[in-house]
Design an enzyme around this catalytic site. Structure first.
Site, short mmCIF file in Angstrom:
data_model
loop_
_atom_site.label_atom_id
_atom_site.label_comp_id
_atom_site.label_asym_id
_atom_site.label_seq_id
_atom_site.Cartn_x
_atom_site.Cartn_y
_atom_site.Cartn_z
N CYS A 11 -6.03 3.01 -6.34
CA CYS A 11 -7.12 1.99 -6.25
C CYS A 11 -7.06 1.06 -5.05
O CYS A 11 -6.53 1.46 -4.03
CB CYS A 11 -6.46 0.27 -7.43
SG CYS A 11 -4.81 0.18 -6.56
N CYS A 14 -3.96 -0.68 -3.33
CA CYS A 14 -3.33 0.59 -3.12
C CYS A 14 -4.02 1.44 -1.60
O CYS A 14 -2.60 1.21 -1.07
CB CYS A 14 -3.04 1.49 -4.27
SG CYS A 14 -2.54 1.42 -6.02
#
Length: 78
Positions: A11, A14
């Site tokens: 994501c 991240c």
């Protein structure tokens, strides 16, 4: 050598955490093995439910939010 892992499914948070880790290493001139763990099975081994997770030497340091560059620098200095 320091082992750093960023756990997360890929994501934006991240990816930002991963980028921040690289920037913190650049600022401190510390060498480390940096690994991005996106495999759900692998993440489950660490028993984490919220991502991203920043691990340094197999210890969870920050989870559930983006780790800022300044925070990572401080963690690396310890």
């Amino acid at each position: 050598m320091i082992q750093i892992k960023v756990l997360g499914p890929g994501c934006p948070k991240c990816k930002t955490t991963y980028s921040n880790v690289l920037e913190a290493l650049k600022q401190t001139n510390i060498e480390a093995n940096v690994e991005k763990v996106e495999d759900i099975e692998e993440m489950m081994k660490y028993n984490v439910l919220t991502t991203p997770v920043l691990m340094i030497d197999e210890q969870i340091k920050i989870k559930g939010r983006v780790a800022q560059v300044s925070e990572i620098v401080e963690l690396l200095k310890k």
